[in-house]
Design a protein around this motif. Structure first.
Motif, PDB file in Angstrom:
ATOM      1  N   ARG A  37     -11.282  82.993  82.643  1.00  0.00           N
ATOM      2  CA  ARG A  37     -10.110  83.687  81.886  1.00  0.00           C
ATOM      3  C   ARG A  37     -10.344  85.287  81.910  1.00  0.00           C
ATOM      4  NH1 ARG A  37      -7.736  79.446  78.391  1.00  0.00           N
ATOM      5  NH2 ARG A  37      -8.678  77.721  79.438  1.00  0.00           N
ATOM      6  N   CYS A  38      -9.265  85.854  81.893  1.00  0.00           N
ATOM      7  CA  CYS A  38      -9.163  87.412  81.807  1.00  0.00           C
ATOM      8  C   CYS A  38      -8.270  88.122  80.884  1.00  0.00           C
ATOM      9  CB  CYS A  38      -9.268  88.010  83.126  1.00  0.00           C
ATOM     10  SG  CYS A  38      -9.513  89.792  82.994  1.00  0.00           S
ATOM     11  N   ASP A  39      -8.406  89.047  80.336  1.00  0.00           N
ATOM     12  CA  ASP A  39      -7.273  89.744  79.423  1.00  0.00           C
ATOM     13  C   ASP A  39      -6.484  90.540  80.603  1.00  0.00           C
ATOM     14  OD1 ASP A  39      -9.531  91.372  79.841  1.00  0.00           O
ATOM     15  OD2 ASP A  39      -9.241  92.208  77.787  1.00  0.00           O
ATOM     16  N   VAL A  88     -14.628  88.380  77.106  1.00  0.00           N
ATOM     17  CA  VAL A  88     -13.714  87.569  76.342  1.00  0.00           C
ATOM     18  C   VAL A  88     -13.900  86.047  76.004  1.00  0.00           C
ATOM     19  CG1 VAL A  88     -11.591  88.982  77.345  1.00  0.00           C
ATOM     20  CG2 VAL A  88     -11.979  86.740  78.098  1.00  0.00           C
ATOM     21  N   SER A 115     -12.613  96.399  78.719  1.00  0.00           N
ATOM     22  CA  SER A 115     -11.636  96.223  77.772  1.00  0.00           C
ATOM     23  C   SER A 115     -12.219  96.188  76.355  1.00  0.00           C
ATOM     24  CB  SER A 115     -10.556  95.323  78.104  1.00  0.00           C
ATOM     25  OG  SER A 115     -11.164  94.070  77.895  1.00  0.00           O
ATOM     26  N   GLN A 116     -13.378  95.193  76.370  1.00  0.00           N
ATOM     27  CA  GLN A 116     -13.995  95.065  75.036  1.00  0.00           C
ATOM     28  C   GLN A 116     -15.336  95.696  74.811  1.00  0.00           C
ATOM     29  OE1 GLN A 116     -12.189  92.169  73.420  1.00  0.00           O
ATOM     30  NE2 GLN A 116     -10.900  92.524  75.251  1.00  0.00           N
TER      31      GLN A 116
END
Ligand code: SAM
Ligand code: SF4
Length: 344
Positions: A37-39, A88, A115-116
């Motif tokens: 998964r990825c944002d 994530v 991003s995180q």
């Protein structure tokens, strides 16, 4: 199997067995994908609509930790956590902490879209993460959004800053360069890396998965072209440095940053390949560009707790590590899996 495998000989003679393939290459580096998964939805990596794996097919954090331990006991001294976007995955810090405690692991490293990082960089450093690769393809917010389809440049820049402040020893930017998308930012990205004391590697796009967005042959921008663009502004001196990955490095006199090139098309890097990958489903991939694999999830779930069997499976897998990859931009991708499931 008729071929001599030194790793098997080591088992027979009672030494600590090592992972050595039929071509005498020793595997010391594993890339472990912890989620598909990825944002983000980067155009070279994913299609806009993606179907992700159901949870039952994905390795648990405990299973991932077991695989990491087995590899480290067989001489692997570097593990890279990747994905998808590894940060994530819920509770992923638990895995970093477990792997960070493995006594023989020299380097625990991470590839992330950043991003995180603003919220996680300090914890990662505390868990023992030494180096972080952060993907950054553009310094222009609108363009960054176009390439990632949904990403926010500002959040990634804050993540890079947080990683620097946390004291991560080496931070490297990874930039995939596509003609007419971001090839005109090659020099600006180098300047940004230098100004912030970071390394940077430029990556040629690899034909993994059907992505639908652009013609990969048309978007191809070679490492030689990138190097020529940079040479108009900087003096690049070739080095023999290696960080154990596929980058070829250059230095600019008087500058700490390293400039790397990952060129699967123009410069074959298979001869000194020291790595394997584990997908999030527990498929041990012996080569990024070939389908040779071993199902570790089956071993983990059919024989729970049988650590020796897991290690034997890894040792035997060395017999099917192929000599090299066969990427070709002119044909349909031979590899149908996307980079996010492979673990970049
Ligand atoms: N999500 C994290 C990230 O973006 O850094 C980790 C996973 S990502 C699959 C790892 C690296 O693969 C990134 O630097 C990304 O730019 C690169 N990548 C993805 N698809 C690619 C492709 N088709 N060709 C070359 N590099 C690719
Ligand atoms: Fe996500 Fe990384 Fe793939 Fe971009 S390259 S879509 S950030 S996994």
């Amino acid at each position: 199997m008729g071929l001599n495998n030194p790793s098997q000989e080591a088992v027979d003679s009672g030494q600590t067995p090592q992972l050595v393939d039929r071509f005498g290459r020793r595997v010391t580096y594993v890339r472990l994908s912890v989620t598909d998964r990825c944002d983000f939805r980067c155009i070279y990596c994913m299609s806009e609509e993606m179907t992700f794996l159901p949870r039952a097919r994905v390795l648990t954090l405990e299973e991932l930790a077991m695989i990491g331990r087995a590899f480290s006991e067989l001489g692997v001294d570097k593990i890279r956590i990747t994905g998808g976007e590894p940060l994530v995955r819920s509770n992923v810090m638990q895995l970093f902490r477990e792997l960070g405690r493995l006594p023989k692991l020299r380097e625990l490293v991470l590839t992330t879209n950043g991003s995180q990082l603003a919220k996680m960089a300090a914890d990662l450093k505390a868990a023992g993460v030494k180096r972080i690769n952060i993907s950054l393809d553009s310094l222009d917010p609108r363009r960054f959004r176009q390439i990632t389809r949904v990403g926010d440049l500002d959040g990634v820049l804050r993540g890079i800053e947080a990683a620097r402040r946390a004291g991560i020893e080496r931070i490297k930017l990874n930039a995939v360069i596509l003609k007419n998308r971001n090839h005109d930012e090659v020099v600006d990205l180098a300047r940004f890396a230098i100004a912030n004391g970071l390394d940077i590697s430029y990556i040629e796009e690899m034909p993994l998965g059907v992505i639908g967005d652009h013609d990969r042959a048309e978007a191809y921008y070679s490492s030689d072209q990138i190097r020529a663009d940079l040479s108009q502004h900087f003096t690049l001196l070739a080095t023999t440095e290696s960080t154990g990955g596929p980058s070829r490095y250059y230095r600019i006199p008087g500058i700490g940053s390293r400039i790397g090139f990952i060129s699967p098309h123009s410069h074959n890097f298979c001869a000194d390949c020291n790595r394997v990958r584990v997908t999030v489903e527990g498929r041990l991939l012996l080569c990024l560009g070939q389908e040779h694999s071993v199902d570790l999830r089956h071993v983990l779930r059919a024989y729970p707790g049988d650590h020796e069997r897991l290690k034997q499976t890894l040792l035997q897998a060395m017999d099917i590590k192929p000599k090299g990859h066969e990427f070709d931009l002119q044909t349909r991708p031979i590899i149908l899996r996307h980079m996010n499931t492979t673990g970049g």
